[in-house]
Design a protein around this motif. Structure first.
Motif, PDB file in Angstrom:
ATOM      1  N   UNK A   1      41.046  37.069  27.598  1.00 28.64           N
ATOM      2  CA  UNK A   1      42.252  37.428  28.342  1.00 28.64           C
ATOM      3  C   UNK A   1      43.256  38.116  27.428  1.00 28.64           C
ATOM      4  N   UNK A   2      43.380  37.639  26.186  1.00 30.23           N
ATOM      5  CA  UNK A   2      44.307  38.266  25.236  1.00 30.23           C
ATOM      6  C   UNK A   2      43.922  39.714  24.973  1.00 30.23           C
ATOM      7  N   UNK A   3      42.618  39.985  24.906  1.00 34.87           N
ATOM      8  CA  UNK A   3      42.155  41.363  24.682  1.00 34.87           C
ATOM      9  C   UNK A   3      42.418  42.244  25.896  1.00 34.87           C
ATOM     10  N   UNK A   4      42.163  41.715  27.089  1.00 33.05           N
ATOM     11  CA  UNK A   4      42.284  42.514  28.299  1.00 33.05           C
ATOM     12  C   UNK A   4      43.727  42.730  28.732  1.00 33.05           C
ATOM     13  N   UNK A   5      44.606  41.778  28.435  1.00 37.27           N
ATOM     14  CA  UNK A   5      45.977  41.846  28.939  1.00 37.27           C
ATOM     15  C   UNK A   5      46.878  42.669  28.030  1.00 37.27           C
ATOM     16  N   UNK A  29      51.274  42.686  36.072  1.00 42.36           N
ATOM     17  CA  UNK A  29      52.615  42.098  36.126  1.00 42.36           C
ATOM     18  C   UNK A  29      52.516  40.569  36.185  1.00 42.36           C
ATOM     19  N   UNK A  30      53.587  39.861  35.815  1.00 42.70           N
ATOM     20  CA  UNK A  30      53.563  38.400  35.923  1.00 42.70           C
ATOM     21  C   UNK A  30      53.283  37.907  37.340  1.00 42.70           C
ATOM     22  N   UNK A  31      53.804  38.615  38.342  1.00 41.94           N
ATOM     23  CA  UNK A  31      53.568  38.197  39.731  1.00 41.94           C
ATOM     24  C   UNK A  31      52.089  38.283  40.088  1.00 41.94           C
ATOM     25  N   UNK A  32      51.402  39.313  39.594  1.00 41.66           N
ATOM     26  CA  UNK A  32      49.972  39.452  39.867  1.00 41.66           C
ATOM     27  C   UNK A  32      49.168  38.365  39.160  1.00 41.66           C
ATOM     28  N   UNK A  33      49.597  38.012  37.941  1.00 49.09           N
ATOM     29  CA  UNK A  33      48.931  36.915  37.222  1.00 49.09           C
ATOM     30  C   UNK A  33      49.113  35.608  37.980  1.00 49.09           C
ATOM     31  N   UNK A  34      50.341  35.337  38.418  1.00 45.62           N
ATOM     32  CA  UNK A  34      50.615  34.110  39.159  1.00 45.62           C
ATOM     33  C   UNK A  34      49.796  34.050  40.448  1.00 45.62           C
ATOM     34  N   UNK A  35      49.643  35.190  41.110  1.00 41.13           N
ATOM     35  CA  UNK A  35      48.859  35.232  42.351  1.00 41.13           C
ATOM     36  C   UNK A  35      47.416  34.812  42.097  1.00 41.13           C
ATOM     37  N   UNK A  36      46.841  35.255  40.984  1.00 43.47           N
ATOM     38  CA  UNK A  36      45.462  34.891  40.658  1.00 43.47           C
ATOM     39  C   UNK A  36      45.353  33.421  40.260  1.00 43.47           C
ATOM     40  N   UNK A  37      46.333  32.913  39.515  1.00 47.60           N
ATOM     41  CA  UNK A  37      46.264  31.528  39.056  1.00 47.60           C
ATOM     42  C   UNK A  37      46.438  30.538  40.207  1.00 47.60           C
ATOM     43  N   UNK A  91      37.722  28.402  37.261  1.00 47.89           N
ATOM     44  CA  UNK A  91      37.604  29.341  38.387  1.00 47.89           C
ATOM     45  C   UNK A  91      38.778  30.320  38.395  1.00 47.89           C
ATOM     46  N   UNK A  92      39.985  29.799  38.202  1.00 47.83           N
ATOM     47  CA  UNK A  92      41.177  30.656  38.237  1.00 47.83           C
ATOM     48  C   UNK A  92      41.157  31.675  37.110  1.00 47.83           C
ATOM     49  N   UNK A  93      40.801  31.262  35.906  1.00 45.68           N
ATOM     50  CA  UNK A  93      40.821  32.183  34.764  1.00 45.68           C
ATOM     51  C   UNK A  93      39.671  33.188  34.834  1.00 45.68           C
ATOM     52  N   UNK A  94      38.532  32.770  35.346  1.00 48.59           N
ATOM     53  CA  UNK A  94      37.434  33.732  35.524  1.00 48.59           C
ATOM     54  C   UNK A  94      37.823  34.808  36.538  1.00 48.59           C
ATOM     55  N   UNK A  95      38.519  34.397  37.602  1.00 48.08           N
ATOM     56  CA  UNK A  95      39.014  35.382  38.562  1.00 48.08           C
ATOM     57  C   UNK A  95      40.023  36.317  37.931  1.00 48.08           C
ATOM     58  N   UNK A  96      40.882  35.788  37.058  1.00 49.72           N
ATOM     59  CA  UNK A  96      41.867  36.629  36.377  1.00 49.72           C
ATOM     60  C   UNK A  96      41.186  37.617  35.444  1.00 49.72           C
ATOM     61  N   UNK A  97      40.142  37.183  34.750  1.00 47.05           N
ATOM     62  CA  UNK A  97      39.402  38.092  33.862  1.00 47.05           C
ATOM     63  C   UNK A  97      38.800  39.242  34.658  1.00 47.05           C
ATOM     64  N   UNK A  98      38.233  38.954  35.821  1.00 45.28           N
ATOM     65  CA  UNK A  98      37.649  40.004  36.662  1.00 45.28           C
ATOM     66  C   UNK A  98      38.714  41.012  37.099  1.00 45.28           C
ATOM     67  N   UNK A  99      39.881  40.495  37.484  1.00 49.10           N
ATOM     68  CA  UNK A  99      40.964  41.387  37.909  1.00 49.10           C
ATOM     69  C   UNK A  99      41.449  42.232  36.738  1.00 49.10           C
TER      70      UNK A  99
END
Length: 233
Positions: free
Chosen positions: A146-150, A156-164, A172-180
């Motif tokens: 995530x550190x590499x991709x972000x 945006x923070x709102x998009x991150x919060x939406x995924x979490x 599950x939540x972090x794997x979905x965030x990595x895909x996004x």
């Protein structure tokens, strides 16, 4: 901010304020130790600037509409704002350049905070709030990815919060965030000619390196070519 300071929160809709006197009345009705939030100040109400001339056939009050810039300025740091203690007024906008300079001059708005794209540090704060993850004791296995991709202006923070918020399971939540993040970074690179050129150069160098390593070994060369084709796909 309200939770940290133990302040009350008031959401003020300027579009519902008819006159300057109504704005003053609302301010006096708020309690001490409170936060007043005025969202989208650039489009909440059409505020005439102070150099506009009255329209022919109308008096000064009618030409300036339901709320005047002078009334709003008094509300922020004029005589009205001194009625009460420990108040914080927060304005939000997506277009800072559209605001009247009188609203932005030094001493009127004490802090200008740019809420940009989410950094890795910001992500860790959101992960702690939504998933209860503690980076200090045992970072999650997906944190390095995530550190590499972000890195950069990706999400945006709102998009991150939406995924979490999509799952209470951290994996599950972090794997979905990595895909996004992978999709958004790919889209960002494709729309940026400089990034695309760098990526093409890097792929060409990797291909040349693979060819040099595989020369002289047919069996090894065959395996390498399969990996190369899969990589391009």
């Amino acid at each position: 901010m309200a939770n940290y300071l133990k302040f009350d929160v008031y959401d003020l809709q300027l579009a519902s304020v008819m006159r300057d006197s109504d704005l003053r009345r609302l301010l006096l009705a708020t309690r001490n130790r409170s936060i007043l939030v005025i969202e989208d100040i650039d489009c909440a109400v059409d505020l005439p600037n102070r150099v506009e001339q009255p329209v022919d056939g109308k008096n000064r009050g009618e030409s300036q509409g339901p709320l005047t810039l002078s009334g709003l300025l008094n509300f922020i740091d004029g005589l009205w704002s001194s009625c009460g203690d420990e108040r914080i007024i927060i304005f939000t906008t997506n277009h800072k350049d559209r605001l009247d300079p009188a609203l932005l001059r030094p001493g009127r708005m004490d802090m200008h905070i740019y809420m940009g794209h989410c950094s890795f540090q910001g992500f860790k704060t959101l992960a702690s709030n939504y998933l209860g993850l503690n980076d200090a004791t045992m970072p999650h296995r997906l944190y390095p990815e995530i550190e590499r991709l972000i890195d950069g202006e990706v999400i945006t923070p709102a998009q991150v919060a939406e995924e979490l918020m999509k799952s209470e399971d951290a994996d599950v939540a972090l794997e979905g965030l990595v895909n996004v993040l992978e999709k958004m970074r790919l889209k960002s690179e494709e729309s940026n000619p400089v990034m695309m050129k760098k990526k093409e150069s890097r792929l060409e160098m990797e291909e040349m390196s693979i060819r040099r390593d595989t020369e002289g070994s047919p069996r090894k060369n065959s395996k390498r070519i399969k990996k190369l084709v899969l990589f391009w796909t």
